[in-house]
Design a protein around this motif. Sequence first.
Motif, PDB file in Angstrom:
ATOM      1  N   CYS A   8       0.842  -1.197   0.000  1.00  0.00           N
ATOM      2  CA  CYS A   8       0.000   0.000   0.000  1.00  0.00           C
ATOM      3  C   CYS A   8       0.883   1.255   0.000  1.00  0.00           C
ATOM      4  CB  CYS A   8      -0.908  -0.016   1.221  1.00  0.00           C
ATOM      5  SG  CYS A   8      -1.913   1.479   1.394  1.00  0.00           S
ATOM      6  N   CYS A  11      -0.047   4.830   4.420  1.00  0.00           N
ATOM      7  CA  CYS A  11       0.578   5.109   5.716  1.00  0.00           C
ATOM      8  C   CYS A  11       1.736   4.174   6.049  1.00  0.00           C
ATOM      9  CB  CYS A  11      -0.473   5.083   6.824  1.00  0.00           C
ATOM     10  SG  CYS A  11      -0.857   3.452   7.462  1.00  0.00           S
ATOM     11  N   GLY A  14       2.318  -0.035   6.181  1.00  0.00           N
ATOM     12  CA  GLY A  14       2.965  -0.790   5.106  1.00  0.00           C
ATOM     13  C   GLY A  14       2.288  -2.102   4.792  1.00  0.00           C
ATOM     14  N   CYS A  15       0.970  -2.062   4.597  1.00  0.00           N
ATOM     15  CA  CYS A  15       0.216  -3.305   4.369  1.00  0.00           C
ATOM     16  C   CYS A  15       0.529  -3.931   3.018  1.00  0.00           C
ATOM     17  CB  CYS A  15      -1.280  -3.008   4.435  1.00  0.00           C
ATOM     18  SG  CYS A  15      -1.825  -2.453   6.049  1.00  0.00           S
ATOM     19  N   LEU A  42      -7.063  -4.584   5.126  1.00  0.00           N
ATOM     20  CA  LEU A  42      -6.788  -3.264   4.545  1.00  0.00           C
ATOM     21  C   LEU A  42      -7.754  -2.283   5.180  1.00  0.00           C
ATOM     22  CD1 LEU A  42      -6.430  -3.952   0.690  1.00  0.00           C
ATOM     23  CD2 LEU A  42      -4.582  -3.537   2.319  1.00  0.00           C
ATOM     24  N   GLY A  46      -6.825   1.811   1.772  1.00  0.00           N
ATOM     25  CA  GLY A  46      -6.194   0.715   1.040  1.00  0.00           C
ATOM     26  C   GLY A  46      -7.207  -0.037   0.191  1.00  0.00           C
ATOM     27  N   VAL A 173      -4.984  -0.270  10.256  1.00  0.00           N
ATOM     28  CA  VAL A 173      -4.791  -1.725  10.342  1.00  0.00           C
ATOM     29  C   VAL A 173      -4.029  -2.094  11.619  1.00  0.00           C
ATOM     30  CG1 VAL A 173      -3.550  -3.649   9.274  1.00  0.00           C
ATOM     31  CG2 VAL A 173      -5.063  -2.207   7.892  1.00  0.00           C
TER      32      VAL A 173
HETATM   33  S1  SF4 Z   1      -4.160  -0.221   4.000  1.00  0.00           S
HETATM   34 FE1  SF4 Z   1      -4.523   1.488   5.415  1.00  0.00          FE
HETATM   35  S2  SF4 Z   1      -3.411   0.887   7.265  1.00  0.00           S
HETATM   36 FE2  SF4 Z   1      -2.587  -0.348   5.597  1.00  0.00          FE
HETATM   37  S3  SF4 Z   1      -0.833   0.807   4.804  1.00  0.00           S
HETATM   38 FE3  SF4 Z   1      -2.620   1.363   3.572  1.00  0.00          FE
HETATM   39  S4  SF4 Z   1      -3.391   3.211   4.572  1.00  0.00           S
HETATM   40 FE4  SF4 Z   1      -2.065   2.201   6.046  1.00  0.00          FE
END
Ligand code: SF4
Length: 871
Positions: A8, A11, A14-15, A42, A46, A173
């Motif tokens: 992702c 933020c 880092g998903c 997510l 995301g 997350v």
């Molecule tokens: S899915 Fe949401 S919590 Fe995960 S990295 Fe993306 S923005 Fe951040």
Amino acid sequence: MITTRTTCPYCGVGCGVLATPQPDGTVQIAGDPDHPANFGRLCSKGSALGETLSLDGRLLHPEINDERASWDDALDLVATRFRAAIAEHGPQSVAIYGSGQLLTEDYYVANKLMKGFVGAANIDTNSRLCMASSVAGHKRAFGSDTVPGNYEDLEQADLIVLVGSNLGWCHPVLYQRIVAARAARPELKVVLIDPRRTVSADIAELHLPVAPDGDSALFVGLLAHLEQQGITDSDYVSAYTSGYEAALLTAEDWDIARVAEATGLSPLSISRFYDLFARTKKVVTVYSQGVNQSAAGSDKVNAIINCHLATGRIGKPGMGPFSVTGQPNAMGGREVGGLANMLAAHMDFTPEAIDRVSRFWGSDSVAQGPGLKAVDLFAAMARGEIKAVWIMATNPVDSMPEADVVRDALKACPFVVVSDMNRHTDTMELAHVRLPAAGWGEKDGTVTNSERRISRQRPFLPLPGEARPDWWIIKEVAKRLGHGAAFSYFSPGQIFAEHVALSGFENDGSRDFDLSGLSGADYETMTPVQWPVRSRPTARMFGDGKFFTPDGKARFLPVQPPPPFAPAPGQFILNTGRVRDHWHTMTRTGKASRLSAHMAEPFVEVHPADANALGIRRANLVRLTNRHGSALVRALVTDRQQRGQLFVPMHWTDQFANNGRVDTLVTGKVDPVSAQPALKMAQVMAEPVGVRLYGFLVAARKPALATDYWAMAPAPHGYRAEIALFEEPADWTDFLADTFGTDAVFQSIRDERSGRRAFVLVENGRLLAALYTSPDPVLVSRQWAVDLLSETDLTASIVLAGRPGADRPDGGAIVCSCMGVGINTIIEAVTRHGCTSVEAVGALTRAGTNCGSCRAEIRGIVDANRLVAAE
Ligand code: SF4
């Protein structure tokens, strides 16, 4: 269909993301169940990534002075102007301003060009605005910029202290992992330390609404309390740390009464927190922008770390201070040295490091000392000292403090290059040369998340138009500046291999950042890995009590809390931050209609008593002003906010609202150690605006808005906008024609008593435009009106009614953006269907059943309406 494993781009959690392009050109997005950051989850942002990939608004070819240009011409010009500035004014006259959105490989090449070959360290980044204070705090305490722990620690802790971190919205997350851990282990407690009662209070046993910057005193007092209670780990302190006595000496006067005075908290609540911290061994203290974005940010970080060092609670499962970063690759930027005060690979500007890096890069012109940090960089530009600047993947015209001064500085700068994926940003508008960069889905490289985990970002879409990866653009300019041999890259894997090699170069374990155990051959198939990687990856640091200071011991830092901040009479403290569904300056999330459904315009949170005193009523328009600038925002009256304080999100730009750039109001005051701006501590005056007419409109085509206030967002099949007029238009026909770009005749109604009007244009059963105006804030259901754009058998009378008929239930303002569930639907689930829990609402309506980011809001609605239902 081929699924690509990627990461992702938002933020610092880092998903991992699975992206699967579909035959119809859309991309199916899912969480990667095998990624250790998110295990398939997510958040709303995301989940909506697939809706941000359109080419609308993309910059698809280079431009010089607003004209299309070839890559060769654009690159030649960039090199020529940079070379000329360097020749005439020296290397300090040029600069790069980068971004935590850059991939590590892009960052590495940019850093190498500036520091290694231009010979100036004037490369700073928007990460300066995000976590520079954490970097400074880490380095002072550990001798290195090292995050000790990992996400599992949050699940293994018995106490999580959230300081200045609305994890529920900003790192959703991670927040959901804590929610799940609490469900499995009710003994896990959460304390929230935040001036606002944010949604993260939903999981907190204790919320401490600390005064702005009062968190310093709170943790200094905690250190004194731990010592007084005999809770400190004296064996650990004497074996593995230095400076404890000095830190304690500074702290010992901070008893609970004094802390209460400095923080505005009750002695009872402070005691509860201190006792909880003291008696719980497994404590993780999570902090982010609320700590970092302060003129005392570095000291706050060290005040927190001091408490963990004093109790030996660091580097062990379920324990440690934990800085969570805002951006997807702020950590990667730190690793390559992409801040002006770092050299490379976590090395500073020491003579040994300069010599080492010079030999590694094969350059005899490596910068000899730090360069200009963000605020100083734009100040130097305003003074005319920067003759050429290259801005990469960021939008300083909106995100920097004193944003109007930054805009003026860029206007005055003789040569501005912007490389970005978007043609229309407030910064891009000022560029002499525009370079089309690859976007998420097209980029190929690595990012590092908040727990030191490096993941691959892989492409799954072809490069559109003439867009190119950032690393390619930078190396082409480097070549034209005469450094081709050192920049002969042909792939990101090759750059990463060099980055790995530099991290391990003459590194005998004395430097924390070391990737030398990674093989470049594994780049394509690389799985997420936590650095340092020597013989194997490292989940936690400092468990062995060895730090990267000269004596190998962690350092306590004496922290003197700042005096309580008292705004001038009649002024409010302005706090800035984020909303749940938008990211930074909305260049991507602003494309997804469902992400705009939750918060569709800039707003100010104001306490009911302050609103009352100022004569501000719910949904009124409010003007915020100070000597730096002004903003027009919608009043959101809420007791989540403390009296005397305001909160405004930082996302809105001139692309989405005419006067919503809140960073125009933020002073350029910085932390003296980290140079991070105090983005959470402006002083402003607030006043209601004399609005003649409020309005809400929907339109199938983008309207041309020129009203005294407007804020626009995409909607399915069109656009939605809030407007306000200080005077009634002299001619409504002209107003409608100018706004909607049509001479067609609108049908209209006017209620003489209330002064409300509606203007509607329906053709062939489709709604082309509708405008509702009222002397008071317009009450029309936004979601109902937006949904009409998708209908095919409308009549004007349905739209003119301004409210849904009995056959069209009005779901109300969107709460769950993943499932598109509105507040009215949730209220009905409680009041009509007897749902008494978030789970029951989810089972009935599906609200809150995907990413969970809205569950705290649903709980608030359930609680409020259960009481109503019971009465
Ligand atoms: S899915 Fe949401 S919590 Fe995960 S990295 Fe993306 S923005 Fe951040």
